[in-house]
Design an enzyme around this catalytic site. Structure first.
Site, PDB file in Angstrom:
ATOM      1  N   GLY A   1      69.789  12.239  32.763  1.00 56.93           N
ATOM      2  CA  GLY A   1      69.313  12.186  31.632  1.00 56.93           C
ATOM      3  C   GLY A   1      68.424  13.532  31.460  1.00 56.93           C
TER       4      GLY A   1
ATOM      5  N   PRO B   1      66.414  13.147  21.797  1.00 59.68           N
ATOM      6  CA  PRO B   1      66.805  13.189  20.227  1.00 59.68           C
ATOM      7  C   PRO B   1      66.508  14.548  19.691  1.00 59.68           C
ATOM      8  CG  PRO B   1      65.768  11.117  20.872  1.00 59.68           C
ATOM      9  CD  PRO B   1      65.383  12.003  22.062  1.00 59.68           C
TER      10      PRO B   1
ATOM     11  N   GLY C   1     103.682  13.906  10.503  1.00 57.75           N
ATOM     12  CA  GLY C   1     103.041  12.817  10.012  1.00 57.75           C
ATOM     13  C   GLY C   1     102.849  11.694  11.117  1.00 57.75           C
TER      14      GLY C   1
ATOM     15  N   GLU D   1      77.798  19.396  27.520  1.00 56.67           N
ATOM     16  CA  GLU D   1      77.168  20.299  28.701  1.00 56.67           C
ATOM     17  C   GLU D   1      76.918  21.563  28.152  1.00 56.67           C
ATOM     18  OE1 GLU D   1      78.692  19.415  32.537  1.00 56.67           O
ATOM     19  OE2 GLU D   1      78.712  17.320  32.248  1.00 56.67           O
TER      20      GLU D   1
ATOM     21  N   THR E   1      77.054  23.795  24.238  1.00 61.03           N
ATOM     22  CA  THR E   1      77.961  24.210  23.205  1.00 61.03           C
ATOM     23  C   THR E   1      78.371  25.480  23.595  1.00 61.03           C
ATOM     24  OG1 THR E   1      76.098  25.192  21.947  1.00 61.03           O
ATOM     25  CG2 THR E   1      76.449  22.884  21.273  1.00 61.03           C
TER      26      THR E   1
HETATM   27  N1  CAA Z   1      70.774  27.972  37.926  1.00 58.70           N
HETATM   28  C1  CAA Z   1      69.603  27.802  38.513  1.00 58.70           C
HETATM   29  N2  CAA Z   1      68.425  28.410  37.628  1.00 58.70           N
HETATM   30  C2  CAA Z   1      68.601  28.761  36.499  1.00 58.70           C
HETATM   31  C3  CAA Z   1      70.136  28.732  35.763  1.00 58.70           C
HETATM   32  C4  CAA Z   1      71.054  28.326  36.802  1.00 58.70           C
HETATM   33  N3  CAA Z   1      72.348  28.133  36.269  1.00 58.70           N
HETATM   34  N4  CAA Z   1      69.780  29.282  34.674  1.00 58.70           N
HETATM   35  C5  CAA Z   1      68.470  29.671  34.314  1.00 58.70           C
HETATM   36  N5  CAA Z   1      67.859  29.341  35.364  1.00 58.70           N
HETATM   37  C6  CAA Z   1      66.482  29.374  35.692  1.00 58.70           C
HETATM   38  C7  CAA Z   1      66.176  30.911  35.802  1.00 58.70           C
HETATM   39  O1  CAA Z   1      66.064  31.597  36.817  1.00 58.70           O
HETATM   40  C8  CAA Z   1      64.704  30.764  35.259  1.00 58.70           C
HETATM   41  O2  CAA Z   1      63.769  30.669  36.413  1.00 58.70           O
HETATM   42  P1  CAA Z   1      62.656  31.565  36.866  1.00 58.70           P
HETATM   43  O3  CAA Z   1      61.734  31.724  35.695  1.00 58.70           O
HETATM   44  O4  CAA Z   1      62.135  30.771  37.924  1.00 58.70           O
HETATM   45  O5  CAA Z   1      63.139  32.967  37.056  1.00 58.70           O
HETATM   46  C9  CAA Z   1      64.745  29.626  34.375  1.00 58.70           C
HETATM   47  O6  CAA Z   1      65.827  28.819  34.671  1.00 58.70           O
HETATM   48  C10 CAA Z   1      64.652  29.989  33.015  1.00 58.70           C
HETATM   49  O7  CAA Z   1      65.782  30.559  32.477  1.00 58.70           O
HETATM   50  P2  CAA Z   1      66.130  31.624  31.159  1.00 58.70           P
HETATM   51  O8  CAA Z   1      65.065  32.141  30.738  1.00 58.70           O
HETATM   52  O9  CAA Z   1      67.564  32.005  31.390  1.00 58.70           O
HETATM   53  O10 CAA Z   1      66.604  30.065  30.309  1.00 58.70           O
HETATM   54  P3  CAA Z   1      66.265  29.958  28.754  1.00 58.70           P
HETATM   55  O11 CAA Z   1      65.460  29.075  28.508  1.00 58.70           O
HETATM   56  O12 CAA Z   1      66.329  31.484  28.231  1.00 58.70           O
HETATM   57  O13 CAA Z   1      68.039  29.586  28.418  1.00 58.70           O
HETATM   58  C11 CAA Z   1      69.667  27.989  28.289  1.00 58.70           C
HETATM   59  C12 CAA Z   1      68.570  28.594  28.980  1.00 58.70           C
HETATM   60  C13 CAA Z   1      70.983  28.769  28.795  1.00 58.70           C
HETATM   61  C14 CAA Z   1      69.794  28.272  26.904  1.00 58.70           C
HETATM   62  C15 CAA Z   1      69.837  26.787  28.688  1.00 58.70           C
HETATM   63  O14 CAA Z   1      68.514  25.858  28.065  1.00 58.70           O
HETATM   64  C16 CAA Z   1      70.871  25.789  28.334  1.00 58.70           C
HETATM   65  O15 CAA Z   1      71.840  25.814  29.290  1.00 58.70           O
HETATM   66  N6  CAA Z   1      70.934  24.911  27.314  1.00 58.70           N
HETATM   67  C17 CAA Z   1      71.837  23.982  27.032  1.00 58.70           C
HETATM   68  C18 CAA Z   1      71.487  22.478  27.560  1.00 58.70           C
HETATM   69  C19 CAA Z   1      72.772  21.792  27.773  1.00 58.70           C
HETATM   70  O16 CAA Z   1      73.902  22.303  28.257  1.00 58.70           O
HETATM   71  N7  CAA Z   1      72.704  20.788  27.661  1.00 58.70           N
HETATM   72  C20 CAA Z   1      73.739  19.631  27.665  1.00 58.70           C
HETATM   73  C21 CAA Z   1      73.081  18.354  28.558  1.00 58.70           C
HETATM   74  S1  CAA Z   1      74.146  17.504  29.645  1.00 58.70           S
HETATM   75  C22 CAA Z   1      75.433  16.741  28.905  1.00 58.70           C
HETATM   76  O17 CAA Z   1      75.908  17.261  27.993  1.00 58.70           O
HETATM   77  C23 CAA Z   1      75.272  15.160  28.764  1.00 58.70           C
HETATM   78  C24 CAA Z   1      76.286  14.515  29.822  1.00 58.70           C
HETATM   79  O18 CAA Z   1      75.763  13.584  30.314  1.00 58.70           O
HETATM   80  C25 CAA Z   1      77.743  14.985  29.979  1.00 58.70           C
END
Ligand code: CAA
Length: 384
Positions: free
Chosen positions: A124, A128, A340, A363, A365
């Site tokens: 989780g 929303p 069709g 996971e 977009t």
């Molecule tokens: N592995 C480990 N650590 C990571 C990482 C990774 N892949 N990516 C980032 N981090 C860490 C960074 O090292 C950083 O840590 P420090 O400050 O300690 O150095 C911290 O996280 C922040 O990193 P960023 O500044 O790069 O992060 P951001 O805020 O700029 O952006 C983002 C990150 C890529 C936009 C991210 O928010 C993201 O992936 N968003 C999408 C979320 C998502 O995929 N949601 C889907 C949910 S799951 C689902 O779909 C439901 C299901 O059940 C299937």
């Protein structure tokens, strides 16, 4: 095929292919209509070692490599994408997060039954009003002596209804950005964890997607996963692995659509010949095969990097971006080739088209994958 599979990988692929086409495929169309959760599939998949494949045997897994895992996952997706999404979330974001960040006690209590497929797990993160930007989540976890008290709502949670264990992120320090997010292990039955609204989805209809509501849900401190403030990192690293999984599912669904299109084009006659004799169709088939092969190589490449313990965040996003866009195009083309008939529920391509639609969304977009990929390119450029 450029990428050479080992004998063991081929054996796993063949074993899962046989199981998937003999067992998983049988009720896939019916379940798309009834939305019945494929619990019987998971029971057998647990026995075959498919629910925690990459987890060491000592914790109930199979100690398989990631390449074997993507082969298995794509074979399950070929027959039933609803079954494959549950397998994907269970193996990657749930089991791997517990293995990577869990204490010995947490692994014995929670990972063991998950990895051997006795129970289903969920993760989780999304809320929303916090999807692509999970740092803006508002669920909180407030310390009260030896417990944390969780309040908030999680949305679009795969297996929210059927999961027996939920990994949930919540803010333990709302002013600390991503460093203020922690992760907790919450078994179902914990007071204050409520399964909310279930979505009525366009595709993946036999996999449940629900809200999870936390109302003064008290969780012992010993059920924090990782350290306080590790929640965002746990989610991101789980999603790295999860994104290879979505790419593998895309590969499986695309292959199913492709095979159906070739079969149909070979049988269907127009203008006195099977339509596959028309160049318009042959060229489509050639383009589809090329795209699927390109996606396959990207998936294997990212999976191999993970197996070699190299950083693979960028490659997982590249594979997810390309493969999920590819499967949307392939399933649309497969319907076009069916004409069709492809628009009716009598042909599998109709379901595959609906199932594939979410692959460019969940996971992360396609837009988020482009952010991840371009961030890494810029970071690499800045390196001396
Ligand atoms: N592995 C480990 N650590 C990571 C990482 C990774 N892949 N990516 C980032 N981090 C860490 C960074 O090292 C950083 O840590 P420090 O400050 O300690 O150095 C911290 O996280 C922040 O990193 P960023 O500044 O790069 O992060 P951001 O805020 O700029 O952006 C983002 C990150 C890529 C936009 C991210 O928010 C993201 O992936 N968003 C999408 C979320 C998502 O995929 N949601 C889907 C949910 S799951 C689902 O779909 C439901 C299901 O059940 C299937």
């Amino acid at each position: 095929m450029l990428f050479k599979l080992t004998d063991e990988q081929k054996m796993i692929q063949n074993m899962v292919r046989e199981f998937s086409r003999k067992v998983v495929a049988v009720k896939a169309a019916e379940r798309d209509q009834t939305k019945e959760f494929p619990a019987d599939n998971f029971k057998q998949m647990g026995e075959l070692g498919l629910m925690g494949m990459m987890i060491p045997e000592a914790y109930g897994g199979e100690s398989a490599d990631t390449v074997s895992y993507v082969l298995a996952l794509s074979e399950i997706a070929y027959s039933c994408a609803s079954t494959s999404v549950v397998m994907s979330v269970q193996n990657s974001i749930v089991c791997e997060s517990l293995y990577k960040f869990g204490t010995e006690d947490q692994k014995q209590r929670f990972l063991q039954p998950l990895a051997c497929g006795e129970i289903i797990g969920a993760f989780g993160l999304t809320e929303p009003d916090a999807g692509s930007d999970p740092v803006s989540q508002t669920t909180t976890a407030v310390r009260d002596k030896d417990h944390f008290v969780i309040n908030g709502t999680k949305r679009f949670i795969t297996s929210g209804k059927h999961a027996k264990v939920v990994l949930v992120t919540a803010k333990t320090d709302p002013d600390a950005g991503h460093k203020g997010i922690s992760c907790f292990i919450v078994p179902k039955g914990t007071k204050g964890l409520i399964v909310g609204h279930e979505e009525d989805k366009m595709g993946l209809r036999a996999s449940d997607t629900t809200d999870l509501i936390f109302e003064d849900c008290r969780v012992p401190v010993s059920q924090m996963l990782g350290k306080e403030g590790d929640g965002f990192k746990i989610a991101m690293s789980g999603l790295d692995s999860g994104r290879i999984g979505i790419a593998a599912q895309s590969m499986g669904v695309a292959q199913a659509a492709f095979d159906a299109a070739v079969k149909y084009a070979t049988k269907r006659r127009q203008f006195g010949v099977p339509i596959i004799k028309h160049q318009a169709i042959r060229f489509q088939i050639a383009d589809m095969a090329t795209q699927i092969e390109a996606a396959r190589q990207l998936v294997f490449s990212a999976a191999s990097m993970k197996d070699r313990k190299e950083p693979y965040t960028k490659e997982a996003s590249i594979a997810k971006l390309f493969a999920s866009e590819m499967v949307n195009e392939i399933t649309a083309r497969a319907i076009q080739i069916h004409g069709g008939y492809g628009f009716t529920k009598d042909y599998v391509v109709e379901r595959l088209y609906r199932d594939a639609r979410v692959f460019t969304i969940y996971e992360g977009t396609s837009e988020i994958q482009r952010i991840v990929i371009s961030n890494h390119i810029l970071k690499d450029k800045r390196k001396p």
